[in-house]
Design a protein around this motif. Structure first.
Motif, PDB file in Angstrom:
ATOM      1  N   GLU A  94       0.827  -1.213   0.000  1.00  0.00           N
ATOM      2  CA  GLU A  94       0.000   0.000   0.000  1.00  0.00           C
ATOM      3  C   GLU A  94       0.859   1.260   0.000  1.00  0.00           C
ATOM      4  OE1 GLU A  94      -4.173  -0.788   2.131  1.00  0.00           O
ATOM      5  OE2 GLU A  94      -2.439  -1.141   3.456  1.00  0.00           O
ATOM      6  N   ARG A  95       1.899   1.263   0.807  1.00  0.00           N
ATOM      7  CA  ARG A  95       2.788   2.441   0.858  1.00  0.00           C
ATOM      8  C   ARG A  95       3.443   2.666  -0.500  1.00  0.00           C
ATOM      9  NH1 ARG A  95       6.836   3.595   5.704  1.00  0.00           N
ATOM     10  NH2 ARG A  95       4.862   4.282   6.578  1.00  0.00           N
ATOM     11  N   ASP A  96       3.920   1.604  -1.125  1.00  0.00           N
ATOM     12  CA  ASP A  96       4.538   1.755  -2.433  1.00  0.00           C
ATOM     13  C   ASP A  96       3.514   2.151  -3.492  1.00  0.00           C
ATOM     14  OD1 ASP A  96       7.073   1.329  -1.458  1.00  0.00           O
ATOM     15  OD2 ASP A  96       7.168  -0.775  -2.071  1.00  0.00           O
ATOM     16  N   GLY A  97       2.275   1.736  -3.338  1.00  0.00           N
ATOM     17  CA  GLY A  97       1.210   2.180  -4.238  1.00  0.00           C
ATOM     18  C   GLY A  97       1.035   3.696  -4.172  1.00  0.00           C
ATOM     19  N   ARG A  98       1.108   4.249  -2.966  1.00  0.00           N
ATOM     20  CA  ARG A  98       1.031   5.716  -2.821  1.00  0.00           C
ATOM     21  C   ARG A  98       2.233   6.377  -3.476  1.00  0.00           C
ATOM     22  NH1 ARG A  98      -0.883   3.912   2.145  1.00  0.00           N
ATOM     23  NH2 ARG A  98       1.105   4.277   3.218  1.00  0.00           N
ATOM     24  N   ARG A 102      -0.522   5.038  -7.437  1.00  0.00           N
ATOM     25  CA  ARG A 102      -1.391   3.955  -7.906  1.00  0.00           C
ATOM     26  C   ARG A 102      -2.175   3.364  -6.731  1.00  0.00           C
ATOM     27  NH1 ARG A 102       2.576   0.067 -11.225  1.00  0.00           N
ATOM     28  NH2 ARG A 102       0.643  -1.082 -11.506  1.00  0.00           N
ATOM     29  N   SER A 103      -2.500   4.200  -5.765  1.00  0.00           N
ATOM     30  CA  SER A 103      -3.147   3.739  -4.526  1.00  0.00           C
ATOM     31  C   SER A 103      -4.410   2.934  -4.790  1.00  0.00           C
ATOM     32  CB  SER A 103      -3.496   4.919  -3.620  1.00  0.00           C
ATOM     33  OG  SER A 103      -2.334   5.519  -3.151  1.00  0.00           O
ATOM     34  N   GLU A 104      -5.297   3.452  -5.616  1.00  0.00           N
ATOM     35  CA  GLU A 104      -6.573   2.764  -5.854  1.00  0.00           C
ATOM     36  C   GLU A 104      -6.352   1.382  -6.453  1.00  0.00           C
ATOM     37  OE1 GLU A 104      -9.497   5.084  -7.920  1.00  0.00           O
ATOM     38  OE2 GLU A 104      -9.048   6.856  -6.716  1.00  0.00           O
ATOM     39  N   GLU A 105      -5.473   1.298  -7.416  1.00  0.00           N
ATOM     40  CA  GLU A 105      -5.179   0.012  -8.061  1.00  0.00           C
ATOM     41  C   GLU A 105      -4.585  -0.979  -7.062  1.00  0.00           C
ATOM     42  OE1 GLU A 105      -1.944  -1.736 -11.261  1.00  0.00           O
ATOM     43  OE2 GLU A 105      -2.312   0.422 -11.207  1.00  0.00           O
ATOM     44  N   PHE A 106      -3.646  -0.530  -6.252  1.00  0.00           N
ATOM     45  CA  PHE A 106      -3.001  -1.415  -5.283  1.00  0.00           C
ATOM     46  C   PHE A 106      -3.992  -1.854  -4.208  1.00  0.00           C
ATOM     47  CE2 PHE A 106       1.863  -0.991  -5.711  1.00  0.00           C
ATOM     48  CZ  PHE A 106       1.787  -0.881  -7.098  1.00  0.00           C
ATOM     49  N   GLU A 107      -4.828  -0.944  -3.738  1.00  0.00           N
ATOM     50  CA  GLU A 107      -5.833  -1.303  -2.730  1.00  0.00           C
ATOM     51  C   GLU A 107      -6.836  -2.308  -3.289  1.00  0.00           C
ATOM     52  OE1 GLU A 107      -7.447   2.334  -1.148  1.00  0.00           O
ATOM     53  OE2 GLU A 107      -5.466   2.981  -0.458  1.00  0.00           O
ATOM     54  N   ALA A 108      -7.233  -2.124  -4.537  1.00  0.00           N
ATOM     55  CA  ALA A 108      -8.161  -3.070  -5.170  1.00  0.00           C
ATOM     56  C   ALA A 108      -7.511  -4.449  -5.303  1.00  0.00           C
ATOM     57  CB  ALA A 108      -8.590  -2.554  -6.542  1.00  0.00           C
ATOM     58  N   THR A 109      -6.232  -4.477  -5.605  1.00  0.00           N
ATOM     59  CA  THR A 109      -5.510  -5.744  -5.703  1.00  0.00           C
ATOM     60  C   THR A 109      -5.552  -6.493  -4.373  1.00  0.00           C
ATOM     61  OG1 THR A 109      -4.051  -4.917  -7.436  1.00  0.00           O
ATOM     62  CG2 THR A 109      -3.251  -6.802  -6.165  1.00  0.00           C
ATOM     63  N   LEU A 110      -5.358  -5.761  -3.278  1.00  0.00           N
ATOM     64  CA  LEU A 110      -5.360  -6.396  -1.952  1.00  0.00           C
ATOM     65  C   LEU A 110      -6.728  -6.966  -1.567  1.00  0.00           C
ATOM     66  CD1 LEU A 110      -3.086  -3.972   0.068  1.00  0.00           C
ATOM     67  CD2 LEU A 110      -2.613  -6.367  -0.499  1.00  0.00           C
ATOM     68  N   ILE A 112      -8.584  -8.757  -3.504  1.00  0.00           N
ATOM     69  CA  ILE A 112      -8.806 -10.042  -4.164  1.00  0.00           C
ATOM     70  C   ILE A 112      -7.577 -10.943  -4.217  1.00  0.00           C
ATOM     71  CG2 ILE A 112     -10.729  -9.191  -5.552  1.00  0.00           C
ATOM     72  CD1 ILE A 112      -8.735  -8.941  -7.913  1.00  0.00           C
ATOM     73  N   ARG A 113      -6.432 -10.427  -3.823  1.00  0.00           N
ATOM     74  CA  ARG A 113      -5.181 -11.186  -3.912  1.00  0.00           C
ATOM     75  C   ARG A 113      -4.395 -11.087  -2.609  1.00  0.00           C
ATOM     76  NH1 ARG A 113      -6.398 -13.563  -8.241  1.00  0.00           N
ATOM     77  NH2 ARG A 113      -6.193 -12.580 -10.245  1.00  0.00           N
ATOM     78  N   ASP A 114      -3.526 -12.061  -2.396  1.00  0.00           N
ATOM     79  CA  ASP A 114      -2.485 -11.952  -1.382  1.00  0.00           C
ATOM     80  C   ASP A 114      -1.251 -11.436  -2.100  1.00  0.00           C
ATOM     81  OD1 ASP A 114      -3.968 -12.823   0.743  1.00  0.00           O
ATOM     82  OD2 ASP A 114      -3.075 -14.811   0.840  1.00  0.00           O
ATOM     83  N   VAL A 115      -0.629 -10.426  -1.528  1.00  0.00           N
ATOM     84  CA  VAL A 115       0.537  -9.820  -2.163  1.00  0.00           C
ATOM     85  C   VAL A 115       1.780 -10.187  -1.364  1.00  0.00           C
ATOM     86  CG1 VAL A 115       1.607  -7.640  -2.806  1.00  0.00           C
ATOM     87  CG2 VAL A 115      -0.835  -7.943  -3.135  1.00  0.00           C
ATOM     88  N   LEU A 116       2.797 -10.638  -2.076  1.00  0.00           N
ATOM     89  CA  LEU A 116       4.063 -11.050  -1.481  1.00  0.00           C
ATOM     90  C   LEU A 116       5.153 -10.103  -1.952  1.00  0.00           C
ATOM     91  CD1 LEU A 116       3.820 -14.793  -2.627  1.00  0.00           C
ATOM     92  CD2 LEU A 116       2.691 -13.757  -0.674  1.00  0.00           C
ATOM     93  N   ALA A 117       5.819  -9.437  -1.022  1.00  0.00           N
ATOM     94  CA  ALA A 117       6.939  -8.559  -1.367  1.00  0.00           C
ATOM     95  C   ALA A 117       8.193  -9.418  -1.425  1.00  0.00           C
ATOM     96  CB  ALA A 117       7.092  -7.459  -0.333  1.00  0.00           C
ATOM     97  N   VAL A 118       8.798  -9.488  -2.613  1.00  0.00           N
ATOM     98  CA  VAL A 118       9.990 -10.313  -2.801  1.00  0.00           C
ATOM     99  C   VAL A 118      11.140  -9.390  -3.132  1.00  0.00           C
ATOM    100  CG1 VAL A 118      11.022 -12.230  -4.057  1.00  0.00           C
ATOM    101  CG2 VAL A 118       8.544 -12.182  -3.682  1.00  0.00           C
ATOM    102  N   SER A 119      12.192  -9.487  -2.357  1.00  0.00           N
ATOM    103  CA  SER A 119      13.369  -8.647  -2.575  1.00  0.00           C
ATOM    104  C   SER A 119      13.910  -8.864  -3.982  1.00  0.00           C
ATOM    105  CB  SER A 119      14.433  -8.981  -1.536  1.00  0.00           C
ATOM    106  OG  SER A 119      15.612  -8.270  -1.811  1.00  0.00           O
TER     107      SER A 119
END
Length: 122
Positions: A94-98, A102-110, A112-119
């Motif tokens: 969410e922070r990176d979406g801001r 792209r906040s709205e798109e990232f929030e909508a993704t969350l 319906i999906r599980d998001v994994l931050a991969v280095s």
């Protein structure tokens, strides 16, 4: 500044640990352990799921809802530990979406999906 072993910022680690009732001194080790697992499975994730490049040292994998439950089971995480890790990854997304405006798109993704931050570091 994020820890080089996982792409989650310190402030987010504190917030996620507090919200999930996980001792704050334990959460960095959990995030590192999960990050090792995610890196080991990165090729599979790249083949099977959409990937979004982040503005920093992370790429995001948009997996099916419930993926954190599977990861938690595989790594033998308690419910609270799994919840803390999931919260940390979602909050960073969410922070990176801001940051990317792209906040709205990232929030909508969350929703319906599980998001994994991969280095993106090896």
């Amino acid at each position: 500044m994020p820890d080089p072993s996982y792409p989650i910022e310190g402030q987010i680690v504190l917030l996620a640990g507090t919200q999930a009732s996980v001792p704050l001194d334990r959460l960095p080790d959990l995030l590192e352990r999960v990050q090792m697992y995610l890196r080991e499975n990165r090729a599979t994730y790249d083949r099977e799921y959409e990937r979004i490049s982040g503005p920093r040292e992370a790429d995001y994998v948009c997996a099916e809802s419930g993926r954190w439950d599977s990861i938690g089971t595989e790594l033998r995480l308690s419910d609270r530990e799994r919840d803390a890790v999931r919260r940390a990854h979602a909050a960073q997304f969410e922070r990176d979406g801001r940051r990317l405006d792209r906040s709205e798109e990232f929030e909508a993704t969350l929703e319906i999906r599980d998001v994994l931050a991969v280095s993106s570091e090896p």
